[in-house]
Structures are given as C-alpha cells and as structure tokens.
Design a protein around this motif. Structure first.
Motif, mmCIF file in Angstrom:
data_model
loop_
_atom_site.group_PDB
_atom_site.id
_atom_site.type_symbol
_atom_site.label_atom_id
_atom_site.label_comp_id
_atom_site.label_asym_id
_atom_site.label_seq_id
_atom_site.Cartn_x
_atom_site.Cartn_y
_atom_site.Cartn_z
ATOM 1 N N ASP A 211 20.748 -37.686 -17.481
ATOM 2 C CA ASP A 211 19.757 -37.126 -16.723
ATOM 3 C C ASP A 211 18.679 -35.812 -17.328
ATOM 4 O OD1 ASP A 211 21.761 -37.463 -14.182
ATOM 5 O OD2 ASP A 211 23.022 -36.043 -14.665
ATOM 6 N N MET A 212 18.262 -36.785 -17.709
ATOM 7 C CA MET A 212 16.751 -35.988 -18.720
ATOM 8 C C MET A 212 15.627 -36.242 -17.707
ATOM 9 S SD MET A 212 17.865 -35.720 -21.590
ATOM 10 C CE MET A 212 17.041 -35.111 -22.446
ATOM 11 N N ALA A 213 15.781 -36.682 -16.092
ATOM 12 C CA ALA A 213 15.269 -36.791 -15.046
ATOM 13 C C ALA A 213 15.863 -36.456 -13.830
ATOM 14 C CB ALA A 213 14.121 -38.161 -15.941
ATOM 15 N N GLY A 214 15.260 -35.507 -13.374
ATOM 16 C CA GLY A 214 15.897 -34.951 -12.414
ATOM 17 C C GLY A 214 17.742 -34.057 -12.965
ATOM 18 N N ASN A 215 18.121 -33.504 -11.666
ATOM 19 C CA ASN A 215 19.661 -33.586 -11.418
ATOM 20 C C ASN A 215 19.079 -31.558 -11.693
ATOM 21 O OD1 ASN A 215 21.631 -33.091 -10.759
ATOM 22 N ND2 ASN A 215 22.614 -33.950 -11.947
ATOM 23 N N VAL A 216 18.927 -30.761 -12.943
ATOM 24 C CA VAL A 216 18.130 -29.353 -12.672
ATOM 25 C C VAL A 216 17.599 -29.583 -14.326
ATOM 26 C CG1 VAL A 216 20.358 -28.135 -12.084
ATOM 27 C CG2 VAL A 216 20.184 -28.602 -14.592
ATOM 28 N N TRP A 217 15.857 -28.884 -14.061
ATOM 29 C CA TRP A 217 15.329 -28.010 -15.007
ATOM 30 C C TRP A 217 16.657 -27.703 -16.278
ATOM 31 C CZ3 TRP A 217 10.141 -29.010 -15.507
ATOM 32 C CH2 TRP A 217 9.457 -29.220 -14.186
ATOM 33 N N GLU A 218 15.703 -28.208 -17.281
ATOM 34 C CA GLU A 218 16.424 -27.288 -19.041
ATOM 35 C C GLU A 218 15.594 -26.407 -19.668
ATOM 36 O OE1 GLU A 218 17.985 -30.845 -20.896
ATOM 37 O OE2 GLU A 218 18.483 -31.433 -18.855
ATOM 38 N N TRP A 219 16.419 -25.821 -20.051
ATOM 39 C CA TRP A 219 15.449 -24.536 -20.566
ATOM 40 C C TRP A 219 15.365 -25.739 -22.351
ATOM 41 C CZ3 TRP A 219 13.475 -20.700 -19.185
ATOM 42 C CH2 TRP A 219 14.318 -19.603 -18.583
ATOM 43 N N THR A 220 14.182 -25.010 -23.201
ATOM 44 C CA THR A 220 14.379 -25.205 -24.389
ATOM 45 C C THR A 220 14.251 -24.093 -25.233
ATOM 46 O OG1 THR A 220 11.206 -25.418 -24.644
ATOM 47 C CG2 THR A 220 13.126 -27.180 -23.565
ATOM 48 N N ALA A 221 13.990 -24.183 -26.180
ATOM 49 C CA ALA A 221 13.818 -22.853 -27.293
ATOM 50 C C ALA A 221 11.488 -23.143 -27.388
ATOM 51 C CB ALA A 221 14.094 -23.292 -28.171
ATOM 52 N N ASP A 222 10.848 -23.451 -27.057
ATOM 53 C CA ASP A 222 9.910 -23.049 -26.975
ATOM 54 C C ASP A 222 9.310 -22.475 -26.271
ATOM 55 O OD1 ASP A 222 9.742 -24.712 -29.204
ATOM 56 O OD2 ASP A 222 9.293 -26.316 -28.585
ATOM 57 N N PHE A 223 8.313 -21.422 -27.519
ATOM 58 C CA PHE A 223 7.582 -20.510 -25.265
ATOM 59 C C PHE A 223 5.716 -21.059 -24.980
ATOM 60 C CE2 PHE A 223 8.686 -17.259 -28.998
ATOM 61 C CZ PHE A 223 8.873 -15.750 -27.638
ATOM 62 N N TYR A 224 5.971 -20.714 -24.178
ATOM 63 C CA TYR A 224 5.127 -22.082 -23.426
ATOM 64 C C TYR A 224 3.804 -21.656 -23.217
ATOM 65 C CZ TYR A 224 2.528 -24.113 -19.148
ATOM 66 O OH TYR A 224 1.881 -24.615 -18.488
ATOM 67 N N GLY A 225 2.866 -22.855 -23.539
ATOM 68 C CA GLY A 225 1.810 -21.652 -23.944
ATOM 69 C C GLY A 225 0.818 -23.282 -22.641
ATOM 70 N N PRO A 226 -0.373 -22.750 -22.610
ATOM 71 C CA PRO A 226 -1.017 -23.698 -21.430
ATOM 72 C C PRO A 226 -1.314 -25.027 -21.322
ATOM 73 C CG PRO A 226 -2.726 -22.505 -23.086
ATOM 74 C CD PRO A 226 -1.647 -21.628 -22.945
ATOM 75 N N ASP A 227 -1.641 -25.751 -22.926
ATOM 76 C CA ASP A 227 -0.769 -26.505 -23.069
ATOM 77 C C ASP A 227 -0.205 -27.614 -24.136
ATOM 78 O OD1 ASP A 227 -2.596 -26.331 -25.031
ATOM 79 O OD2 ASP A 227 -4.889 -26.434 -24.161
ATOM 80 N N ARG A 228 -0.276 -28.661 -24.734
ATOM 81 C CA ARG A 228 0.064 -29.014 -25.791
ATOM 82 C C ARG A 228 -0.512 -29.308 -26.905
ATOM 83 N NH1 ARG A 228 4.251 -32.029 -23.733
ATOM 84 N NH2 ARG A 228 5.663 -31.820 -25.470
ATOM 85 N N ALA A 229 -2.156 -28.624 -26.930
ATOM 86 C CA ALA A 229 -2.521 -28.036 -28.101
ATOM 87 C C ALA A 229 -1.798 -27.490 -29.837
ATOM 88 C CB ALA A 229 -3.786 -28.125 -28.031
ATOM 89 N N GLY A 230 -0.825 -26.058 -28.863
ATOM 90 C CA GLY A 230 0.445 -25.884 -30.198
ATOM 91 C C GLY A 230 0.940 -25.026 -28.956
ATOM 92 N N THR A 231 2.020 -24.535 -29.612
ATOM 93 C CA THR A 231 2.975 -23.367 -29.648
ATOM 94 C C THR A 231 2.416 -22.282 -29.693
ATOM 95 O OG1 THR A 231 4.598 -25.876 -29.461
ATOM 96 C CG2 THR A 231 6.183 -23.432 -29.480
ATOM 97 N N PRO A 232 2.878 -21.402 -28.744
ATOM 98 C CA PRO A 232 2.752 -19.659 -28.986
ATOM 99 C C PRO A 232 3.806 -19.361 -30.176
ATOM 100 C CG PRO A 232 2.482 -19.954 -26.598
ATOM 101 C CD PRO A 232 3.207 -21.565 -27.113
ATOM 102 N N CYS A 233 3.831 -18.489 -30.953
ATOM 103 C CA CYS A 233 4.441 -18.151 -31.804
ATOM 104 C C CYS A 233 4.940 -16.979 -31.614
ATOM 105 C CB CYS A 233 3.246 -17.541 -33.150
ATOM 106 S SG CYS A 233 2.890 -16.293 -33.190
ATOM 107 N N CYS A 234 4.991 -16.138 -30.579
ATOM 108 C CA CYS A 234 4.992 -14.641 -29.920
ATOM 109 C C CYS A 234 5.180 -14.451 -28.292
ATOM 110 C CB CYS A 234 5.669 -13.840 -30.505
ATOM 111 S SG CYS A 234 3.282 -13.553 -30.592
#
Length: 292
Positions: A211-234
């Motif tokens: 179920d790495m595809a579908g069933n339910v969405w899964e939380w990650t530890a990362d803050f959300y940024g608008p793209d993959r260029a970088g991960t917000p720090c706070c």
C-alpha cells in the motif's frame, strides 16, 4: 506493537517528477542512509493497542477552541473529523466540499461517525489521524515518521525513476495493483474499491512494502514547501499563503488513497505529494513508521 520491519538499503535515488504536478518538481537525486520501515500502514488493531496502553486521546476527539477557527459555524466547533461521502451522481470536481462532510463524533474508532465502529476492520489502516496522533504513536513504539525522501525511496522499491510503485506502465484492466478509485468518481466505485481495504490486500512493491500506492495517505516528518527544490525549516514557512488567517503548519503526506481517481488527481504515484494541516485528520489519512 508494530509488525516486523523491512530494511531499505542506503542508496541515491531520483526523487520527484518533472512530468506531472508542479509541486512534484524538480526531479533530483537524493541520498538516504539505510533504514527500517513498517511493511504495512498502521492498522486499527495496532492503534487500539497504543490507546489502551497510554490512554491517548486523538486530536479529532478533543474539545475545539473557537479562537483557532475564526468565523467557523458554531455547529462545527465540536470534536469530529472530515468524512468522505459518495455523491448521488456526477459533480463539479473543482468543489471537493461536495464529497467531504464535517462529521461530529467521527474519529479513529468511529470512522464514519459516532454510530460507526471498527467491527471487522482490525486490519484496515487507522484513519482520522492528525500529525500529533501519528507522532505520539511513533514515539510510543520506539520509531519515527519518515522524511519525504525516505518515504519516496521506499515506495519506489528500487525502480529508478518509475512512474508507479510497480513500474512505468499503468495498471491494466483486470489487474489489482493498488487501492485507488476505480469507477466513476466520486459516486460510483467498482466493486472492491471506494473505501479502505485491509492492509496487504494488494501486491507489495519490490521491497516487500504494501500500500505504498493508495489505501490511505501517509504522514511524513517534513514541512510542506511548494516544490522539491528545498524543504522548509520551520512551521511558519509551511503556512498556506492562500489562507493567511490560519497559521497552521502543514506537513507532506504521500502515497495517495482510495479516493485517488485517474480522472481527478492520480496522486497515488511515488512522486506525488500533498500538504496537510497538522491538526486535521480525515477518513483517508493514516501513516506508517520507520526506524533509522
């Protein structure tokens, strides 16, 4: 307690995508150390064991502070969660409020509302899980939540740059590769779809993860940024700029759910991602844990 963990070897993988949604790019190489990950999403039975041991009360079960939700109708300022309801027929897919209903009393052990139960659903993934609910479980289990890079590396199963968890070709008619929406969204799913399914009901990827595809969405530890260029720090850098009145952190969720229809979002691909306010669980959001 968690089931046996699966080893993900250290590697450098191409993550993200330049071919689909803008927030998935730019595609880029990311190196990860080896880590262990749960082969299944955390189930209702596992979460019930945690609650019985700790007495933990999930975010959806707690009294609501009106100051956190300025302008919200009084009838909504009660414990509850958002529940998916099929529509009576075709609807404008731009307005998701037609199939999401704020439901007082909905929570992890009453997933469809206060009169619903978990009878026969021990092996289904736990849902209505806010970020704190997932993090507290992980702490109790001696585990952590994955970063987006760790999660996506595991989801790809060692297939470099593949579009899906199983490869580059879409699912063929008659195949059952993942629990995403099959049928007419959001009102007429094919038999066996349109809701969560017991973990392990569909084939694993090449790392043995289900179920790495579908069933339910899964939380990650990362803050959300608008793209993959970088991960917000706070947290502040993850706030939704379209709703400045709600200064609520957003984390990345991954994997899609039983509601991901090809005609609507197709976000059950490993590169796909979505922001989720940390205080909000829904009937298609769960999690799994890792050990570094």
């Amino acid at each position: 307690m968690p089931d046996d963990l699966v080893w993900i070897p250290p590697q450098t993988a191409m993550l993200g995508s330049n071919e689909h949604e803008p927030e998935e790019g730019p595609a880029h190489e990311v190196s990860t150390d080896g880590f262990w990950i749960q082969p299944h999403q955390v189930t209702n039975a596992q979460y019930a064991e945690f609650v019985a041991d700790t007495g933990y009360v999930t975010v959806a079960e707690r009294p609501v502070d009106p100051t956190d939700f300025p302008g919200a109708p009084a009838e909504n300022l009660v414990p509850g969660s958002l529940v998916f309801r099929r529509t009576a027929g075709p609807v404008d897919l731009r307005h998701l409020s037609q199939w999401w209903v704020w439901t007082p009393g909905a929570c992890w052990n009453h997933p469809r509302g206060p009169r619903s139960t978990l009878a026969g659903r021990d092996r289904h993934p736990v849902v209505h899980i806010a970020f704190e609910d997932a993090q507290t479980y992980a702490d109790w289990a001696g585990l952590t939540l994955p970063t987006e890079a760790q999660w996506e590396t595991a989801a790809r199963g060692g297939l470099p740059g593949a579009t899906y968890t199983w490869g580059d070709e879409p699912e063929r008619p008659g195949q059952r590769l993942a629990n995403y929406w099959h049928g007419e969204f959001p009102y007429l799913p094919e038999t066996g779809y349109g809701t969560t399914q017991p973990v392990g009901s569909f084939p694993p990827n090449d790392y043995g993860l289900f179920d790495m595809a579908g069933n339910v969405w899964e939380w990650t530890a990362d803050f959300y940024g608008p793209d993959r260029a970088g991960t917000p720090c706070c947290a502040a850098d993850s706030y939704d700029p379209r709703e400045p009145q709600f200064q609520i952190a957003r984390r990345v969720i991954k994997g899609g759910s039983f509601l991901c229809a090809d005609s609507y979002c197709m976000r059950y691909r490993p590169a796909a991602r979505r922001p989720q306010q940390i205080d909000t669980g829904m009937s298609h959001i769960g999690f799994r844990c890792i050990k570094g």
